[in-house]
Design a protein around this motif. Structure first.
Motif, PDB file in Angstrom:
ATOM      1  N   ILE A 479     -19.534  33.410  54.920  1.00 28.59           N
ATOM      2  CA  ILE A 479     -19.873  32.294  55.821  1.00 28.59           C
ATOM      3  C   ILE A 479     -20.935  32.740  56.836  1.00 28.59           C
ATOM      4  O   ILE A 479     -21.912  32.041  57.094  1.00 28.59           O
ATOM      5  N   LEU A 480     -20.749  33.949  57.405  1.00 26.31           N
ATOM      6  CA  LEU A 480     -21.697  34.457  58.399  1.00 26.31           C
ATOM      7  C   LEU A 480     -23.076  34.732  57.798  1.00 26.31           C
ATOM      8  O   LEU A 480     -24.093  34.645  58.494  1.00 26.31           O
ATOM      9  N   GLN A 481     -23.126  35.070  56.517  1.00 24.36           N
ATOM     10  CA  GLN A 481     -24.415  35.297  55.852  1.00 24.36           C
ATOM     11  C   GLN A 481     -25.261  34.023  55.810  1.00 24.36           C
ATOM     12  O   GLN A 481     -26.493  34.092  55.849  1.00 24.36           O
ATOM     13  N   LYS A 482     -24.608  32.869  55.738  1.00 21.13           N
ATOM     14  CA  LYS A 482     -25.323  31.605  55.467  1.00 21.13           C
ATOM     15  C   LYS A 482     -25.378  30.633  56.648  1.00 21.13           C
ATOM     16  O   LYS A 482     -26.272  29.780  56.701  1.00 21.13           O
ATOM     17  N   PHE A 483     -24.409  30.729  57.578  1.00 20.31           N
ATOM     18  CA  PHE A 483     -24.311  29.687  58.609  1.00 20.31           C
ATOM     19  C   PHE A 483     -24.036  30.271  59.993  1.00 20.31           C
ATOM     20  O   PHE A 483     -23.416  31.328  60.132  1.00 20.31           O
ATOM     21  N   SER A 484     -24.474  29.536  61.010  1.00 19.94           N
ATOM     22  CA  SER A 484     -23.963  29.724  62.376  1.00 19.94           C
ATOM     23  C   SER A 484     -23.161  28.466  62.691  1.00 19.94           C
ATOM     24  O   SER A 484     -23.363  27.418  62.061  1.00 19.94           O
ATOM     25  N   PHE A 485     -22.249  28.548  63.649  1.00 21.57           N
ATOM     26  CA  PHE A 485     -21.382  27.395  63.919  1.00 21.57           C
ATOM     27  C   PHE A 485     -20.903  27.399  65.361  1.00 21.57           C
ATOM     28  O   PHE A 485     -20.783  28.439  66.002  1.00 21.57           O
ATOM     29  N   GLU A 486     -20.676  26.194  65.870  1.00 19.36           N
ATOM     30  CA  GLU A 486     -20.115  26.010  67.207  1.00 19.36           C
ATOM     31  C   GLU A 486     -19.150  24.833  67.166  1.00 19.36           C
ATOM     32  O   GLU A 486     -19.152  24.045  66.218  1.00 19.36           O
ATOM     33  N   LEU A 487     -18.323  24.723  68.209  1.00 19.43           N
ATOM     34  CA  LEU A 487     -17.341  23.630  68.229  1.00 19.43           C
ATOM     35  C   LEU A 487     -18.033  22.286  68.376  1.00 19.43           C
ATOM     36  O   LEU A 487     -18.965  22.144  69.156  1.00 19.43           O
ATOM     37  N   SER A 488     -17.563  21.304  67.630  1.00 20.27           N
ATOM     38  CA  SER A 488     -18.051  19.941  67.801  1.00 20.27           C
ATOM     39  C   SER A 488     -17.409  19.334  69.055  1.00 20.27           C
ATOM     40  O   SER A 488     -16.261  19.675  69.392  1.00 20.27           O
ATOM     41  N   PRO A 489     -18.098  18.432  69.750  1.00 19.91           N
ATOM     42  CA  PRO A 489     -17.479  17.739  70.900  1.00 19.91           C
ATOM     43  C   PRO A 489     -16.205  16.996  70.491  1.00 19.91           C
ATOM     44  O   PRO A 489     -15.343  16.719  71.340  1.00 19.91           O
ATOM     45  N   SER A 490     -16.062  16.674  69.191  1.00 17.81           N
ATOM     46  CA  SER A 490     -14.874  15.942  68.741  1.00 17.81           C
ATOM     47  C   SER A 490     -13.684  16.869  68.456  1.00 17.81           C
ATOM     48  O   SER A 490     -12.591  16.392  68.153  1.00 17.81           O
ATOM     49  N   TYR A 491     -13.895  18.192  68.574  1.00 20.81           N
ATOM     50  CA  TYR A 491     -12.781  19.122  68.338  1.00 20.81           C
ATOM     51  C   TYR A 491     -11.726  18.956  69.430  1.00 20.81           C
ATOM     52  O   TYR A 491     -12.046  18.878  70.622  1.00 20.81           O
ATOM     53  N   THR A 492     -10.471  18.896  69.027  1.00 17.61           N
ATOM     54  CA  THR A 492      -9.340  18.800  69.956  1.00 17.61           C
ATOM     55  C   THR A 492      -8.451  20.016  69.749  1.00 17.61           C
ATOM     56  O   THR A 492      -7.972  20.264  68.636  1.00 17.61           O
ATOM     57  N   HIS A 493      -8.239  20.780  70.813  1.00 23.55           N
ATOM     58  CA  HIS A 493      -7.450  22.017  70.690  1.00 23.55           C
ATOM     59  C   HIS A 493      -5.962  21.686  70.719  1.00 23.55           C
ATOM     60  O   HIS A 493      -5.429  21.276  71.755  1.00 23.55           O
ATOM     61  N   ALA A 494      -5.326  21.825  69.568  1.00 25.39           N
ATOM     62  CA  ALA A 494      -3.917  21.446  69.460  1.00 25.39           C
ATOM     63  C   ALA A 494      -3.223  22.261  68.372  1.00 25.39           C
ATOM     64  O   ALA A 494      -2.872  21.738  67.315  1.00 25.39           O
ATOM     65  N   PRO A 495      -3.016  23.579  68.615  1.00 23.81           N
ATOM     66  CA  PRO A 495      -2.262  24.365  67.633  1.00 23.81           C
ATOM     67  C   PRO A 495      -0.851  23.815  67.495  1.00 23.81           C
ATOM     68  O   PRO A 495      -0.215  23.441  68.490  1.00 23.81           O
ATOM     69  N   VAL A 496      -0.372  23.736  66.260  1.00 24.76           N
ATOM     70  CA  VAL A 496       0.961  23.170  66.012  1.00 24.76           C
ATOM     71  C   VAL A 496       1.695  24.053  65.005  1.00 24.76           C
ATOM     72  O   VAL A 496       1.097  24.577  64.061  1.00 24.76           O
ATOM     73  N   ALA A 497       2.996  24.246  65.225  1.00 26.76           N
ATOM     74  CA  ALA A 497       3.795  25.115  64.365  1.00 26.76           C
ATOM     75  C   ALA A 497       4.503  24.302  63.293  1.00 26.76           C
ATOM     76  O   ALA A 497       5.237  23.363  63.592  1.00 26.76           O
ATOM     77  N   SER A 498       4.247  24.667  62.026  1.00 30.35           N
ATOM     78  CA  SER A 498       5.065  24.161  60.923  1.00 30.35           C
ATOM     79  C   SER A 498       5.601  25.419  60.241  1.00 30.35           C
ATOM     80  O   SER A 498       6.323  26.180  60.855  1.00 30.35           O
ATOM     81  N   PHE A 499       5.276  25.664  58.973  1.00 30.24           N
ATOM     82  CA  PHE A 499       5.577  26.979  58.401  1.00 30.24           C
ATOM     83  C   PHE A 499       4.640  28.025  58.994  1.00 30.24           C
ATOM     84  O   PHE A 499       4.977  29.185  59.128  1.00 30.24           O
ATOM     85  N   THR A 500       3.418  27.603  59.324  1.00 28.15           N
ATOM     86  CA  THR A 500       2.414  28.456  59.954  1.00 28.15           C
ATOM     87  C   THR A 500       1.868  27.723  61.172  1.00 28.15           C
ATOM     88  O   THR A 500       2.259  26.590  61.441  1.00 28.15           O
ATOM     89  N   ILE A 501       0.943  28.372  61.893  1.00 30.44           N
ATOM     90  CA  ILE A 501       0.315  27.725  63.049  1.00 30.44           C
ATOM     91  C   ILE A 501      -0.990  27.091  62.586  1.00 30.44           C
ATOM     92  O   ILE A 501      -1.920  27.794  62.192  1.00 30.44           O
ATOM     93  N   ARG A 502      -1.053  25.773  62.629  1.00 30.72           N
ATOM     94  CA  ARG A 502      -2.207  25.028  62.110  1.00 30.72           C
ATOM     95  C   ARG A 502      -2.920  24.274  63.226  1.00 30.72           C
ATOM     96  O   ARG A 502      -2.324  23.992  64.268  1.00 30.72           O
ATOM     97  N   PRO A 503      -4.194  23.883  63.001  1.00 29.90           N
ATOM     98  CA  PRO A 503      -4.862  22.995  63.965  1.00 29.90           C
ATOM     99  C   PRO A 503      -4.456  21.545  63.692  1.00 29.90           C
ATOM    100  O   PRO A 503      -4.748  21.009  62.631  1.00 29.90           O
ATOM    101  N   GLN A 504      -3.762  20.933  64.640  1.00 32.33           N
ATOM    102  CA  GLN A 504      -3.166  19.614  64.423  1.00 32.33           C
ATOM    103  C   GLN A 504      -4.192  18.553  64.040  1.00 32.33           C
ATOM    104  O   GLN A 504      -3.909  17.684  63.208  1.00 32.33           O
ATOM    105  N   TYR A 505      -5.379  18.624  64.642  1.00 31.72           N
ATOM    106  CA  TYR A 505      -6.393  17.594  64.381  1.00 31.72           C
ATOM    107  C   TYR A 505      -7.589  18.147  63.597  1.00 31.72           C
ATOM    108  O   TYR A 505      -8.697  17.630  63.684  1.00 31.72           O
TER     109      TYR A 505
END
Length: 514
Positions: A479-505
């Motif tokens: 991924i780093l070889q091909k792209f740079s990336f930053e958070l979109s303004p639409s990103y919502t920080h909401a870690p949630v626990a199920s079997f693992t810790i996932r990004p809720q949105y």
């Protein structure tokens, strides 16, 4: 006469069953509560049948309803009730999951002893039997059966074998990157939710590494296992009433259908592979090929099938590998990308290292093993967002754990996220993303404490941790070889626990071609 005899038998059975129910729902929990309080432990008073379940569920629903800031307390969102209990009753305190007392274990020395003495402290058997429909593999087995399976499976995860799986890693991630290159325009950023693609590609990796040329059939297994997991999570949120799994409800029927379909699909793949091996075809370097070969060697060496795994047991191990392998790596990758968006200086350092060590070439094992900065970043991601938010154990007999006296029947919860964020163990900057803390390896970072447990520890340490780390290194490097990336303004920080810790949105990022 016979009529009265039947009434007496029925009355006796009713009394016995009533006593068992009362003992399960009231007398036994109250006896355990008295024992724990006598040992100096604090906790909420037991409430009939539900214990703390209603409050626990309410706190999780409330936490999930509100996103958090990056500076907020992640454990408080993931396991709010446990955090509140520790704040109220101390680090060694207990809560109630229905009629089962749960002792929270946060002392690194206690954790080390629990993980090391795996025959004394065993995997907690989930009181809800529906969980068995997902997989009964290595993670659920105990004692001699666990030792036998671990010995047979171990060759599949040796580094030399993992090297042969790199082409499957590369092919899967090449497909994802090609897809991104097609949809992301040149010289401008493009919003892309990377979470679904990372899930899809880690599933592709598992399909290819598990079943080789049969990975198309493996895809079916993955889709079914994912649906099964959703059912299991939903059911686990309530108290299991014994016997309800036998009711002919729509969900019960569907879960049994999934189990049967998964078993049938994997069995067809296994039978086809066994016929090829019996015909003299060389064993393949995928998980199934190595597992079947190791199993046959064990049977031949001892001259008895009792020393090997049955076809059903092989199927269960494949199911577990599918679910655990895909989940662990996908969440590691998504949180790594999110953290590299938040810390562009580390993204730049990681990319510089990748281009210096690997260039724009296809990553190989030697190159991946020299990615020191990428490894530091992955370790720090595993600390801040460990794949498994809590571990569960149960002591077989009455034991002494440090200065704690533990009766039989208490669940031991090790809250990974609380230990990984503990300022006493990691310093005042425990909440901050600082990969440099791992610059001299894990043992230096932990200062000798048993405080970094993303893959568990002791003899039962996750057998697939090298697999997950090598796959993650390759994915991040590509991924780093091909792209740079930053958070979109639409990103919502909401870690949630199920079997693992996932990004809720999800993880909408602004991707840019290099």
């Amino acid at each position: 006469m016979e009529f009265y005899y039947n009434i007496i038998i029925a009355a006796i059975l009713l009394v016995i069953y009533t006593w068992k129910v009362l003992n399960w729902a009231w007398f036994r929990p109250k006896k355990l509560e008295k024992y724990l309080r006598k040992s100096g432990l604090k906790g909420n008073p037991y409430k009939l049948l539900y214990g703390d379940l209603k409050e626990l569920t309410k706190s999780v629903i409330e936490a999930k309803s509100k996103p958090i800031n990056f500076s907020d307390d992640v454990p408080q969102r993931l396991i709010p009730f446990f955090c509140d209990s520790i704040n109220k009753n101390g680090k060694s305190s207990f809560v109630w999951l229905g009629p089962y007392p749960v002792l929270l274990i946060t002392d690194p020395e206690h954790i080390k002893e629990i993980f090391t003495k795996n025959y004394v402290y065993q995997k907690e058997t989930h009181p809800n039997p529906f969980s068995k429909l997902l997989a009964i593999g290595l993670a659920k087995l105990e004692e001699d059966k666990w030792a036998k399976h671990r010995k047979i499976i171990n060759p599949a995860f040796q580094v030399e074998k993992l090297k042969h799986m790199l082409p499957a890693f590369y092919q899967s991630y090449s497909e994802m990157i090609s897809k991104w290159e097609e949809i992301i325009p040149k010289e401008t950023s493009f919003e892309l939710d990377v979470w679904p693609d990372l899930q899809l590609m880690t599933a592709e990796v598992i399909s290819r590494t598990a079943f080789g040329s049969s990975y198309e059939e493996g895809r079916i297994v993955f889709e079914l296992q994912r649906e099964q997991a959703e059912h299991v999570i939903d059911i686990s949120r309530s108290v299991y009433i014994p016997g309800t799994r036998f009711l002919p409800t729509k969900r019960n029927k569907r879960m049994l259908e999934i189990k049967k379909q998964v078993q049938t699909t994997i069995k067809l793949i296994i039978d086809k592979r066994l016929r090829a091996m019996e015909a003299g075809e060389p064993s393949k370097n995928d998980l199934l090929g190595i597992l079947l070969e190791s199993n046959m060697k064990e049977i031949e060496q001892h001259g008895s099938k009792d020393f090997g795994m049955t076809t059903i047991e092989v199927i269960e191990e494949c199911k577990l590998f599918y679910f655990a392998g895909q989940e662990t790596t996908s969440v590691l990758l998504v949180w790594t990308m999110i953290l590299l968006c938040l810390h562009p200086e580390w993204q730049a350092r990681a990319r510089e290292e990748v281009l210096q060590v690997i260039g724009n070439e296809k990553p190989n094992f030697e190159g991946l093993s020299h990615l020191k900065i990428v490894t530091m970043i992955l370790h720090e991601t595993l600390r801040l967002f460990p794949p498994v938010p809590t571990y569960r154990r149960r002591n077989k007999d009455e034991v002494k754990l440090g200065d704690l006296s533990l009766p039989v029947g208490v669940l031991l919860f090790i809250p990974t996220v609380l230990i990984h964020y503990d300022k006493e163990l990691w310093g005042e900057d425990a909440k901050e993303f600082k990969p440099e803390r791992f610059s001299e390896g894990v043992s230096k970072a932990t200062k000798g404490h048993f405080s970094f447990i993303p893959f568990s520890g002791g003899p039962r340490v996750c057998i697939g941790q090298n697999f997950a780390m090598i796959e993650a290194k390759m994915a991040i490097a590509m991924i780093l070889q091909k792209f740079s990336f930053e958070l979109s303004p639409s990103y919502t920080h909401a870690p949630v626990a199920s079997f693992t810790i996932r990004p809720q949105y999800g993880a909408p990022l602004l991707m840019r071609k290099l």
